[in-house]
Design a protein around this motif. Structure first.
Motif, short mmCIF file in Angstrom:
data_model
loop_
_atom_site.label_atom_id
_atom_site.label_comp_id
_atom_site.label_asym_id
_atom_site.label_seq_id
_atom_site.Cartn_x
_atom_site.Cartn_y
_atom_site.Cartn_z
N ALA A 118 11.87 9.54 -27.52
CA ALA A 118 11.69 10.88 -26.91
C ALA A 118 12.36 10.84 -25.67
CB ALA A 118 10.14 11.61 -26.79
N PHE A 119 13.55 11.62 -25.39
CA PHE A 119 14.08 11.62 -24.06
C PHE A 119 13.37 12.35 -23.11
CE2 PHE A 119 17.68 9.49 -26.64
CZ PHE A 119 18.08 8.70 -25.64
N VAL A 132 21.95 5.95 -13.88
CA VAL A 132 21.91 5.75 -15.41
C VAL A 132 22.92 4.80 -15.68
CG1 VAL A 132 22.46 6.74 -17.47
CG2 VAL A 132 21.02 7.80 -16.06
N ASP A 133 24.10 4.68 -15.06
CA ASP A 133 25.36 3.70 -15.12
C ASP A 133 24.94 2.32 -14.94
OD1 ASP A 133 27.78 3.44 -16.02
OD2 ASP A 133 28.88 3.56 -14.22
N LEU A 186 15.51 -0.78 -24.52
CA LEU A 186 14.76 0.40 -24.71
C LEU A 186 13.53 0.45 -23.70
CD1 LEU A 186 14.49 1.14 -28.45
CD2 LEU A 186 15.79 2.18 -26.68
N ALA A 187 13.21 -0.87 -23.23
CA ALA A 187 11.97 -1.15 -22.43
C ALA A 187 12.44 -0.72 -21.02
CB ALA A 187 11.42 -2.38 -22.48
N GLY A 188 13.67 -1.09 -20.81
CA GLY A 188 14.39 -0.85 -19.55
C GLY A 188 14.51 0.75 -19.33
N PHE A 189 14.87 1.45 -20.00
CA PHE A 189 14.93 2.87 -19.96
C PHE A 189 13.53 3.67 -20.02
CE2 PHE A 189 19.31 1.91 -20.99
CZ PHE A 189 20.20 3.20 -20.61
N ALA A 190 12.83 3.00 -20.71
CA ALA A 190 11.43 3.63 -20.57
C ALA A 190 10.86 3.62 -19.16
CB ALA A 190 10.57 3.03 -21.76
#
Length: 349
Positions: A118-119, A132-133, A186-190
């Motif tokens: 879920a973004f 983000v980059d 995914l953990a890093g983005f979360a």
């Protein structure tokens, strides 16, 4: 000489003439005018009653169709997604009921929902594109993300993170150690509050289902320019579809998503090569969306639903159940066995 009394008498005469004219005019026009107004009011009332009856009839028909679809969904969907692993990707603002309905129908079709992503609204904040980059660059160990812009590169990395095909390749290339790790991505983005996960979406998806928001993203400008959030999510969809997951991605939403400013509307305007379905959110639309998903898993993409740009409500022809071939083999075996049983013993006519 003209004095003040003359002017006063003239003014009084003018007002008397106006008063007499108004009285005579309203008396002569009163009946025709009232008749016309009464007639128009009656016609408008009849039109309103017809429209109300049509609306109530359409709603009753839709509810009946949903009841029938719910009763037959198991037979309609049976086996069409057997062996297919799905990851559900929710845009910010996606309806929870839409996600639950899609998951139910995917499982009825034999598919397996391995995980959810879920973004958050933070991911859609274009002022954080540089962050983000940079995060993408830090987490892209063992892979070179495709794309020029930050969200194209981030989408490419995230698509690789959930891809079962990519996970298998990483295991073969690195012997299960080192190299690209989707779970770490995914953990890093979360941790950066860009998304949240449930289940085990890392390295799990044969195909991704991306859910459109319940209402268009904010920020649409006059002149037909689309909300910035649309471009960000479409970059993600392209990444999932263009070599991310094995069978690409399907964009699913309710009717509003195909309306002005909607995510599905923009995808269709851009001639998206991935499947879109715009009637989800109620049983009939959910079943239609899963049929579109099953067709996409077999390589047949298209645009389905009731909104502008839809080719039809469901794929034509419908994707076949993946149990069909097994069933045909079973019937052939049974037929052959029956023939053997009916064959007369040797020497008997």
């Amino acid at each position: 000489m003209i004095d003040f009394r003359y002017h006063l008498v003239s003014i009084v005469a003018v007002f008397l003439a106006l008063a007499v004219g108004l009285v005579l005019g309203t008396t002569m026009l009163q009946d025709p005018l009232l008749d016309t107004l009464k007639s128009e009011t009656g016609e408008l009332r009849e039109q309103s009653d017809r429209l109300r009856a049509d609306k109530e009839g359409s709603e009753a028909f839709g509810e009946g169709a949903d009841q029938m679809t719910a009763a037959l969904a198991g037979d309609v969907l049976d086996g069409r997604l057997d062996g297919e692993d799905v990851v559900i990707v929710s845009s910010p603002g996606a309806d929870e009921a839409l996600r639950e309905g899609m998951e139910q129908r995917i499982e009825q079709a034999g598919g397996s929902v391995e995980g959810r992503i879920a973004f958050t609204e933070t991911y859609l904040d274009s002022s954080r594109s540089a962050f983000v980059d940079e995060l993408t660059e830090q987490l892209a160990e063992g892979i070179e993300p495709d794309g020029e812009g930050p969200y194209e590169r981030a989408g490419s990395l995230l698509a690789a993170a959930v891809s079962a095909e990519r996970a298998d390749k990483a295991d073969k290339d690195a012997g299960g150690e080192g190299g690209f790790d989707g779970e770490t991505v995914l953990a890093g983005f979360a941790e950066a509050d860009l998304l949240a996960t449930e289940g085990e979406p890392a390295g799990a998806a044969d195909i991704a289902v991306v859910l459109a928001p319940a209402a268009p993203f904010p920020g649409a400008e006059e002149g037909g320019e689309q909300p910035p959030g649309n471009g960000i999510m479409i970059a993600l969809l392209r990444a999932f579809n263009d070599g991310g997951t094995e069978n690409g991605a399907v964009l699913v939403g309710a009717a509003d998503a195909a309306g002005p400013g909607g995510l599905i509307a923009q995808a269709r305007t851009e001639k998206a090569r991935y499947t879109t379905a715009d009637a989800a959110g109620r049983p009939t639309g959910d079943v239609a969306a899963v049929l579109a998903l099953a067709a996409a898993a077999e390589g047949d993409t298209g645009h389905f639903g009731t909104g502008e740009g839809a080719e039809s409500f469901v794929p034509d022809p419908l994707p076949e159940s993946r149990d069909t071939e097994d069933a045909e083999d079973t019937e052939e075996d049974a037929s052959a066995t029956g023939s053997e049983r009916r064959s007369p013993p040797e020497g008997r006519p």
